[in-house]
Design a protein around this motif. Structure first.
Motif, short mmCIF file in Angstrom:
data_model
loop_
_atom_site.label_atom_id
_atom_site.label_comp_id
_atom_site.label_asym_id
_atom_site.label_seq_id
_atom_site.Cartn_x
_atom_site.Cartn_y
_atom_site.Cartn_z
N TYR A 1 0.85 -1.12 -0.34
CA TYR A 1 -0.05 -0.34 0.04
C TYR A 1 1.01 1.02 0.36
CZ TYR A 1 -3.76 -2.25 0.85
OH TYR A 1 -5.35 -4.01 1.09
N ILE A 2 1.63 0.96 0.64
CA ILE A 2 2.49 2.67 0.98
C ILE A 2 3.66 2.19 -0.74
CG2 ILE A 2 4.79 1.44 1.44
CD1 ILE A 2 3.08 4.58 2.81
N LEU A 3 3.92 1.56 -1.17
CA LEU A 3 4.69 2.22 -1.85
C LEU A 3 3.89 1.45 -3.33
CD1 LEU A 3 6.94 -2.03 -2.37
CD2 LEU A 3 7.19 0.13 -2.15
N ASP A 4 2.36 1.71 -3.47
CA ASP A 4 1.57 2.20 -4.35
C ASP A 4 1.71 3.70 -4.00
OD1 ASP A 4 -0.13 2.28 -6.58
OD2 ASP A 4 -1.67 2.57 -4.64
N ASN A 5 1.81 3.85 -3.24
CA ASN A 5 1.50 5.34 -2.66
C ASN A 5 2.84 6.31 -3.11
OD1 ASN A 5 -0.56 5.78 -1.62
ND2 ASN A 5 -0.46 6.37 0.36
N LEU A 6 4.07 5.69 -3.38
CA LEU A 6 5.19 5.75 -3.77
C LEU A 6 5.00 5.58 -5.20
CD1 LEU A 6 8.59 6.88 -3.90
CD2 LEU A 6 8.77 4.16 -3.98
N GLY A 7 4.57 5.74 -6.06
CA GLY A 7 4.24 4.70 -7.65
C GLY A 7 3.24 6.71 -7.79
N VAL A 8 2.30 6.68 -6.57
CA VAL A 8 1.79 7.61 -7.16
C VAL A 8 2.63 8.69 -6.75
CG1 VAL A 8 0.26 9.21 -6.32
CG2 VAL A 8 -0.33 6.70 -6.81
N TYR A 9 3.36 9.29 -6.49
CA TYR A 9 4.44 10.11 -6.07
C TYR A 9 5.66 10.02 -7.10
CZ TYR A 9 9.11 12.90 -4.54
OH TYR A 9 9.57 13.89 -4.18
N TYR A 10 6.08 9.43 -7.83
CA TYR A 10 6.34 8.95 -9.04
C TYR A 10 5.53 10.17 -9.99
CZ TYR A 10 9.58 6.31 -6.90
OH TYR A 10 11.26 5.90 -6.03
N LEU A 11 4.25 9.18 -10.61
CA LEU A 11 3.80 10.11 -11.50
C LEU A 11 3.42 11.48 -10.81
CD1 LEU A 11 1.08 6.69 -11.17
CD2 LEU A 11 2.56 7.40 -13.44
#
Length: 287
Positions: free
Chosen positions: A187-197
């Motif tokens: 879940y937190i890694l998905d938020n990291l992906g959103v940060y990148y996007l």
């Protein structure tokens, strides 16, 4: 206390069932009657939990009318006192499904005011923040969790929600600091992906989502929508289609934003340049 009472009845039932007749000083007939009565009492005390499970199952299967009727009856006519966790689950379901979130918010505000257990307070605050977010009160959601975060609370659910709200509010650098404390949870890694996007780091985003996609099978639909968006940026249509098709098979118990109609619109964007640009350019579609 509600949980203790329920488990206490069950423990007594097992004791009566397995102790020798001589130890109890009763006949087998009396033993059977006592066991029957105890089981009926236990089933009565567990009725709320059983009704909650039935409502959750109905919603999972898409039987919304049946599910919401069961939940509303449970809120209005609980029959037996509900435990903290049962109240938390019911309130959170009202919020996460997007159906009458105010019911869930009011319940959680009462829980937060009444409970003295700090761990339970964090759980209630975390769900309540999601309610505020669903109502569009993102500042309220952030402020509520900031109090706990500033006190050094790093419970994973709080980190996930707090960083999500910060990303949605355009505070990506603050969100990044929160994400770093969450470890390697999906879940937190998905938020990291959103940060990148949202920060135009598309290479990092696509690498992260491809790695996660190949090695995990997340059960929350947002992950596949974000993975789809990362593939779409590089015009990888076949991979983007694969990600968005997988989104259709995910349980939607935990979300109200990415429904099937929304996912269908994203799917059409694969072959439509104008829609594709909108998907790529809009952070609002990501968080």
């Amino acid at each position: 206390l509600t949980t203790i009472r329920r488990f206490g009845i069950l423990i007594v039932t097992f004791i009566v069932a397995y102790l020798p007749d001589k130890t109890l000083g009763i006949s087998s007939t009396i033993r059977s009657i006592i066991i029957g009565v105890l089981l009926l009492v236990w089933l009565f005390l567990e009725s709320a939990s059983l009704r909650l499970g039935s409502a959750r199952k109905a919603l999972y299967k898409g039987q919304k009318e049946k599910g919401w009727k069961a939940l509303n009856n449970l809120v209005k006519h609980p029959v037996v006192p509900l435990s903290f966790d049962e109240k938390l689950q019911i309130a959170t379901m009202f919020i996460q499904h997007g159906e009458e979130p105010q019911i869930g918010i009011e319940c959680l505000e009462k829980l937060l005011n009444k409970t003295k257990n700090e761990y339970n307070r964090i759980k209630a605050a975390n769900s309540l923040s999601l309610g505020y977010y669903r109502q569009g009160n993102i500042e309220g959601a952030i402020a509520l969790l900031k109090n706990y975060y500033d006190d050094g609370i790093t419970e994973l659910g709080l980190l996930v929600n707090y960083s999500s709200f910060l990303l949605a509010n355009g505070e990506s650098e603050k969100a990044f600091d929160v994400i770093l404390k969450g470890g390697n949870n999906i879940y937190i890694l998905d938020n990291l992906g959103v940060y990148y996007l949202v920060n135009g780091m598309h290479k990092e985003a696509i690498e992260l989502y491809r790695k996660l996609y190949d090695n995990t099978q997340p059960r929350f639909v947002e992950f596949y929508v974000h993975a789809f968006q990362s593939e779409l940026y590089y015009q990888c249509k076949s991979k983007a289609l694969d990600r968005i098709n997988t989104a259709f098979s995910c349980p939607r118990i935990m979300t109200s934003k990415f429904d099937k109609d929304y996912i269908e619109r994203l799917k059409k964007a694969i072959d439509n340049a104008a829609d594709r640009n909108k998907v790529n350019a809009s952070p609002a579609l990501i968080a």
